[in-house]
Scaffold this motif. Structure first.
Motif, PDB file in Angstrom:
ATOM      1  N   ALA A 129      23.366  13.106 -26.834  1.00  0.00           N
ATOM      2  CA  ALA A 129      23.422  11.911 -26.563  1.00  0.00           C
ATOM      3  C   ALA A 129      23.942  11.563 -25.314  1.00  0.00           C
ATOM      4  N   ALA A 130      24.976  12.084 -24.799  1.00  0.00           N
ATOM      5  CA  ALA A 130      25.433  11.760 -23.553  1.00  0.00           C
ATOM      6  C   ALA A 130      24.664  12.268 -22.434  1.00  0.00           C
ATOM      7  N   GLU A 131      23.948  13.262 -22.382  1.00  0.00           N
ATOM      8  CA  GLU A 131      22.966  13.724 -21.585  1.00  0.00           C
ATOM      9  C   GLU A 131      21.760  12.616 -21.271  1.00  0.00           C
ATOM     10  N   VAL A 132      21.078  12.472 -22.426  1.00  0.00           N
ATOM     11  CA  VAL A 132      20.181  11.368 -22.610  1.00  0.00           C
ATOM     12  C   VAL A 132      20.626  10.217 -21.950  1.00  0.00           C
ATOM     13  N   VAL A 133      21.787   9.519 -22.351  1.00  0.00           N
ATOM     14  CA  VAL A 133      22.155   8.363 -21.922  1.00  0.00           C
ATOM     15  C   VAL A 133      22.276   8.647 -20.321  1.00  0.00           C
ATOM     16  N   GLY A 134      22.967   9.721 -19.780  1.00  0.00           N
ATOM     17  CA  GLY A 134      23.198   9.575 -18.459  1.00  0.00           C
ATOM     18  C   GLY A 134      21.911   9.889 -17.492  1.00  0.00           C
ATOM     19  N   GLU A 135      20.847  10.722 -18.123  1.00  0.00           N
ATOM     20  CA  GLU A 135      19.572  10.477 -17.412  1.00  0.00           C
ATOM     21  C   GLU A 135      18.923   9.368 -17.369  1.00  0.00           C
ATOM     22  N   LEU A 136      18.973   8.621 -18.234  1.00  0.00           N
ATOM     23  CA  LEU A 136      18.396   7.199 -18.535  1.00  0.00           C
ATOM     24  C   LEU A 136      19.180   6.339 -17.494  1.00  0.00           C
ATOM     25  N   CYS A 137      20.354   6.371 -17.470  1.00  0.00           N
ATOM     26  CA  CYS A 137      20.978   5.627 -16.311  1.00  0.00           C
ATOM     27  C   CYS A 137      20.720   6.038 -14.763  1.00  0.00           C
ATOM     28  N   ARG A 138      20.537   7.422 -14.698  1.00  0.00           N
ATOM     29  CA  ARG A 138      20.166   7.963 -13.245  1.00  0.00           C
ATOM     30  C   ARG A 138      18.691   7.235 -12.776  1.00  0.00           C
ATOM     31  N   LEU A 139      17.804   7.415 -13.944  1.00  0.00           N
ATOM     32  CA  LEU A 139      16.346   6.887 -13.861  1.00  0.00           C
ATOM     33  C   LEU A 139      16.487   5.431 -13.595  1.00  0.00           C
ATOM     34  N   ALA A 140      17.162   4.486 -14.218  1.00  0.00           N
ATOM     35  CA  ALA A 140      17.334   3.186 -14.116  1.00  0.00           C
ATOM     36  C   ALA A 140      17.767   2.802 -12.557  1.00  0.00           C
ATOM     37  N   VAL A 141      18.819   3.696 -12.256  1.00  0.00           N
ATOM     38  CA  VAL A 141      19.209   3.381 -10.763  1.00  0.00           C
ATOM     39  C   VAL A 141      18.038   3.466  -9.736  1.00  0.00           C
ATOM     40  N   LEU A 142      17.364   4.677  -9.860  1.00  0.00           N
ATOM     41  CA  LEU A 142      16.098   4.763  -9.179  1.00  0.00           C
ATOM     42  C   LEU A 142      15.065   3.794  -9.323  1.00  0.00           C
ATOM     43  N   ALA A 143      14.851   3.153 -10.485  1.00  0.00           N
ATOM     44  CA  ALA A 143      13.936   2.266 -10.594  1.00  0.00           C
ATOM     45  C   ALA A 143      14.321   0.988  -9.860  1.00  0.00           C
ATOM     46  N   ARG A 144      15.425   0.711 -10.098  1.00  0.00           N
ATOM     47  CA  ARG A 144      16.021  -0.378  -9.181  1.00  0.00           C
ATOM     48  C   ARG A 144      15.916  -0.386  -7.900  1.00  0.00           C
ATOM     49  N   GLN A 145      16.390   0.828  -7.235  1.00  0.00           N
ATOM     50  CA  GLN A 145      16.345   0.947  -5.915  1.00  0.00           C
ATOM     51  C   GLN A 145      14.795   0.861  -5.381  1.00  0.00           C
ATOM     52  N   ARG A 146      13.881   1.358  -6.183  1.00  0.00           N
ATOM     53  CA  ARG A 146      12.511   1.456  -5.607  1.00  0.00           C
ATOM     54  C   ARG A 146      11.610   0.269  -6.058  1.00  0.00           C
ATOM     55  N   GLN A 147      12.487  -0.653  -6.903  1.00  0.00           N
ATOM     56  CA  GLN A 147      11.654  -1.675  -7.467  1.00  0.00           C
ATOM     57  C   GLN A 147      10.567  -1.168  -8.389  1.00  0.00           C
ATOM     58  N   GLU A 148      10.748  -0.429  -9.284  1.00  0.00           N
ATOM     59  CA  GLU A 148       9.630   0.124 -10.139  1.00  0.00           C
ATOM     60  C   GLU A 148      10.096   0.195 -11.553  1.00  0.00           C
ATOM     61  N   VAL A 149       9.379   0.828 -12.532  1.00  0.00           N
ATOM     62  CA  VAL A 149       9.715   0.537 -13.811  1.00  0.00           C
ATOM     63  C   VAL A 149      10.043   1.820 -14.522  1.00  0.00           C
ATOM     64  N   VAL A 150      10.812   1.812 -15.556  1.00  0.00           N
ATOM     65  CA  VAL A 150      10.942   3.408 -16.467  1.00  0.00           C
ATOM     66  C   VAL A 150      10.149   3.250 -17.686  1.00  0.00           C
ATOM     67  N   ILE A 151       9.179   4.148 -17.766  1.00  0.00           N
ATOM     68  CA  ILE A 151       8.442   4.553 -18.967  1.00  0.00           C
ATOM     69  C   ILE A 151       8.875   5.619 -19.667  1.00  0.00           C
ATOM     70  N   LEU A 152       8.628   5.502 -21.005  1.00  0.00           N
ATOM     71  CA  LEU A 152       8.511   6.523 -22.100  1.00  0.00           C
ATOM     72  C   LEU A 152       7.169   6.945 -22.415  1.00  0.00           C
ATOM     73  N   ALA A 153       6.913   8.165 -22.222  1.00  0.00           N
ATOM     74  CA  ALA A 153       5.604   8.718 -22.467  1.00  0.00           C
ATOM     75  C   ALA A 153       5.683   9.692 -23.649  1.00  0.00           C
TER      76      ALA A 153
END
Length: 157
Positions: A129-153
């Motif tokens: 759980a901690a790993e997944v939350v950490g990775e989602l936070c990492r991706l969210a920061v990138l998405a915000r910086q790039r002005q893109e979206v986070v998706i789940l496929a």
């Protein structure tokens, strides 16, 4: 083949192409994990918002993508061979913002709550759980910086 899932940071128009890449392209930042679905991720969003049982998964914009498509017309190709289908769920902007703003201490706390929730069934291991939350936070920061979206496929089974 078991169900798999990939989280990506993408421009919205590239969500289908990212899903079809199955994590095999360096073009989109991503994180891979087995046996995850939009309901589990929506539970995490519920915990971040402090709500329960509000069908949060319906706030994720969703589309189905085949494992091949005509990129010029953006139409799904009829897959007579029974190839994979992907459910592509776009994170609500508020969810991305909440993930991007979480402190490390908050991540640990929310991961513990998520891991204890009945919807979280990958593993009862708190480190997962901690790993997944950490990775989602990492991706969210990138998405915000790039002005893109986070998706789940999610792959079909």
């Amino acid at each position: 083949m078991g169900k798999f899932a990939d989280f990506y940071v993408v421009p919205p128009a590239e969500a289908g192409a990212a899903a079809r890449s199955m994590g095999g392209s360096e073009r989109w930042p991503h994180y891979h994990i087995n046996r995850v679905d939009v309901f589990q991720v929506a539970t995490l969003y519920d915990l971040l918002r402090g709500v329960a049982g509000e069908s949060t998964w319906q706030q994720f914009e969703q589309q189905v993508e085949a494992d091949s498509a005509d990129e010029e017309s953006a139409e799904l190709v009829d897959d007579e061979d029974g190839g994979l289908l992907f459910l592509v769920s776009t994170f609500p902007p508020d969810f991305v913002e909440r993930l991007a703003e979480m402190s490390v201490a908050d991540r640990s706390s929310i991961a513990a709550q998520w891991q204890a929730h009945p919807e979280f069934f990958w593993s009862r291991n708190a480190e997962v759980a901690a790993e997944v939350v950490g990775e989602l936070c990492r991706l969210a920061v990138l998405a915000r910086q790039r002005q893109e979206v986070v998706i789940l496929a999610e792959s079909g089974e």
